[in-house]
Design an enzyme around this catalytic site. Structure first.
Site, PDB file in Angstrom:
ATOM      1  N   ASP A   1       0.802  -1.224   0.000  1.00  0.00           N
ATOM      2  CA  ASP A   1       0.000   0.000   0.000  1.00  0.00           C
ATOM      3  C   ASP A   1       0.843   1.287   0.000  1.00  0.00           C
ATOM      4  O   ASP A   1       0.636   2.159  -0.853  1.00  0.00           O
ATOM      5  CB  ASP A   1      -0.956  -0.027   1.199  1.00  0.00           C
TER       6      ASP A   1
ATOM      7  N   ALA B   1      -4.838   2.769  -0.439  1.00  0.00           N
ATOM      8  CA  ALA B   1      -4.575   2.168  -1.752  1.00  0.00           C
ATOM      9  C   ALA B   1      -5.128   0.753  -1.814  1.00  0.00           C
ATOM     10  O   ALA B   1      -5.748   0.350  -2.806  1.00  0.00           O
ATOM     11  CB  ALA B   1      -3.074   2.169  -2.047  1.00  0.00           C
ATOM     12  N   ASP B   2      -4.927  -0.013  -0.753  1.00  0.00           N
ATOM     13  CA  ASP B   2      -5.466  -1.374  -0.695  1.00  0.00           C
ATOM     14  C   ASP B   2      -6.992  -1.368  -0.744  1.00  0.00           C
ATOM     15  O   ASP B   2      -7.610  -2.163  -1.466  1.00  0.00           O
ATOM     16  CB  ASP B   2      -5.015  -2.060   0.591  1.00  0.00           C
ATOM     17  N   VAL B   3      -7.608  -0.518   0.064  1.00  0.00           N
ATOM     18  CA  VAL B   3      -9.066  -0.530   0.160  1.00  0.00           C
ATOM     19  C   VAL B   3      -9.695  -0.020  -1.132  1.00  0.00           C
ATOM     20  O   VAL B   3     -10.735  -0.526  -1.573  1.00  0.00           O
ATOM     21  CB  VAL B   3      -9.522   0.289   1.386  1.00  0.00           C
TER      22      VAL B   3
ATOM     23  N   ALA C   1      -9.549  -2.870  -3.467  1.00  0.00           N
ATOM     24  CA  ALA C   1     -10.578  -3.859  -3.136  1.00  0.00           C
ATOM     25  C   ALA C   1     -11.933  -3.451  -3.700  1.00  0.00           C
ATOM     26  O   ALA C   1     -12.682  -4.282  -4.234  1.00  0.00           O
ATOM     27  CB  ALA C   1     -10.669  -4.026  -1.617  1.00  0.00           C
TER      28      ALA C   1
END
Length: 386
Positions: A136, A164-166, A169
Site C-alpha cells: 500500500d 490504496a489497498d481498500v 478492493a
C-alpha cells in the site's frame, strides 16, 4: 441477496484481494478462501489475539476457509474441481508463481471457459514496473498521494488507513460486477487487472485535475483546504477536537452564531470567502479561541443546532461507539469459533430491495476444508484445519 448463486475463490493475502472478495461475500456470493498450509501473510502481521490478527479479522468476513497445498497434485486436483463450479477467481499471486500454481487465466479458462479472473498487483501486469513487489505505501508514494499529504513544510505522509489497498478492493468488486454483466450478455469470461497505483490516481481526481489543468501541483495543507476557510480541526476546552468547514457565506454566518462570535461577522478581513482564505491564519486563531471555551459535547450541540458543517475528531473507541455508525450497521457482532462474540466491520452500502448481510465470521485456518471437500465428493488426501 444480489449475488446468491455466485461462487468466488479467493487466493489472496493481506488486504486488497481478500477485501475485494469480502465485498462480494457481503452481497451473497459463496466465497471460499483458499490458503496454503501455513496460512496467508495477513495472519502474521500486526497485533493478534490467539491465532488471529486484527488485519486478518478486519477484512475476511463472509467466507469459508480452506487449506490447499497447490504445490502438490492433490491440492491442484481439488482446485480443478472447485474451478469447474466457480464464477470468479481473485488473487494477488505474482508471475511466475501463478503459472506454477495453475492460477493464470489460460489454465483456469481451460477448466472453465467462462471463468472470470481478477488479479491484484501494486503496479500492473505489464509495463516497466510489472512484477515488482509492492504494498500500500508503495502505491501511495508512487501515485503522488504521499507527497500531497501532511502539513505545509512538513514531510510527506502516508494516509493512516491502507487507502490504496481498500480502493483496489472496491475496484475488484466493481470489476467483478462488470465482468458478470458482460458474461450474462455475451457468455464470455475474461481476465481483469486491478493495480494499486491506478486506484491511487483515481482517488486524487480533484488534485490531479488541478495539476493537469493549471500545471501547478496543489499545496500540502494538512487539515485545511486550499479553497475555503475556516476549514480545520480545532481543540475544545476538554481536549477533544472538532473539524469545521464553512465553505460559503451561509455556513460562515451559521458558525459565527454557534460560537457566539458576532465580531467575526463584522471583521472586514473575513467579509467574503476570498478574504477569509487570504486571512485564514488570523481566522483560524479566532476560531480556535472560540472553540476552546466549550467542552466538545457542548460545542457539537451548538454547531448542530446552528446547521454548521462539523464533526468530532473521533479516536477508534469513539468511532466504534458513534451512534450514527452503529445505526448504519458498520460494526456487526458475529459468533467466532475461537473468540466467541466478536464484532467485525459492517457492509458499507445499503440496498433496499436486496440488502447484503454479515453471515459468517472470518474463518479460522482451514475451518471448512472438510465441508467443502464433502461437497465436491473428493477423496484426496488434503490437510484439514490444524
Amino acid at each position: 441477496m444480489p449475488l446468491t448463486g455466485i461462487r468466488v475463490l479467493e487466493l489472496g493475502s493481506m488486504v486488497a484481494a481478500p477485501l475485494g472478495a469480502t465485498l462480494l461475500g457481503d452481497m451473497g456470493a459463496d466465497v471460499i478462501k483458499i490458503e496454503p498450509p501455513g496460512g496467508e501473510e495477513g495472519r502474521r502481521v500486526g497485533p493478534r489475539r490467539g491465532d488471529d490478527t486484527g488485519l486478518y479479522v478486519g477484512v475476511n468476513r463472509n467466507k469459508r476457509g480452506m487449506v490447499l497445498d497447490l504445490t502438490e497434485p492433490p491440492g491442484r486436483e481439488v482446485l480443478r474441481r472447485l474451478v469447474q463450479q466457480t464464477d470468479i477467481v481473485i488473487h494477488n499471486q505474482r508471475s511466475p508463481a501463478r503459472e506454477r500454481l495453475g492460477l493464470d487465466y489460460a489454465a483456469l479458462a481451460a477448466i472453465r471457459p467462462d471463468i472470470i479472473l481478477i488479479t491484484v498487483s501494486t503496479y500492473g501486469e505489464s509495463g516497466p514496473y510489472a512484477g515488482r513487489p509492492g504494498i500500500d505505501p508503495s502505491a501511495q508514494a508512487l501515485g503522488g498521494l504521499m507527497a500531497g499529504t501532511g502539513e505545509p513544510g512538513g514531510p510527506a505522509l502516508k494516509a493512516g488507513a491502507a487507502v490504496a489497498d481498500v480502493t483496489a478492493a472496491t475496484l475488484v468488486s466493481y470489476a467483478a460486477m462488470l465482468a458478470l454483466w458482460a458474461r450474462a450478455r455475451d457468455g464470455q469470461g475474461q481476465a481483469a487487472e486491478v493495480a494499486l497505483i491506478d486506484g491511487v490516481v483515481h482517488l486524487q481526481g480533484v488534485q490531479l485535475g488541478e495539476y493537469l489543468l493549471t500545471g501547478s501541483p496543489p499545496p500540502r495543507v494538512g487539515n485545511r483546504s486550499p479553497f475555503y476557510a475556516p476549514y480545520n480541526s480545532y481543540r475544545c476546552a476538554d481536549g477533544g477536537e472538532v473539524h469545521l468547514a464553512a465553505f460559503n457565506d451561509k455556513f460562515y454566518r451559521n458558525l459565527c452564531r454557534a460560537l457566539d462570535a458576532p465580531q467575526l461577522l463584522e471583521d472586514p478581513r473575513f467579509a467574503s470567502p476570498a478574504l477569509r482564505l487570504e486571512h485564514r491564519d488570523a481566522l483560524d486563531a479566532e476560531i480556535a479561541a472560540c472553540c476552546a471555551r466549550y467542552p466538545r459535547a457542548e460545542l457539537m450541540a451548538r454547531l448542530e443546532h446552528a446547521d454548521v458543517v462539523a464533526a468530532p475528531v473521533n479516536d477508534y473507541p469513539a468511532a466504534t461507539a458513534d451512534p450514527q455508525l452503529r445505526h448504519n450497521g458498520m460494526f456487526v457482532p458475529v459468533e467466532h469459533t475461537a473468540h466467541g462474540r466478536l464484532e467485525v466491520p459492517g457492509i458499507p452500502l445499503h440496498l433496499a430491495g436486496t440488502p447484503g448481510a454479515v453471515r459468517r465470521p472470518p474463518p479460522m485456518l482451514g475451518e471448512h476444508t472438510s465441508e467443502i471437500l464433502g461437497e465436491l465428493a473428493c477423496r484426496v488426501d488434503v490437510p484439514d484445519a490444524p
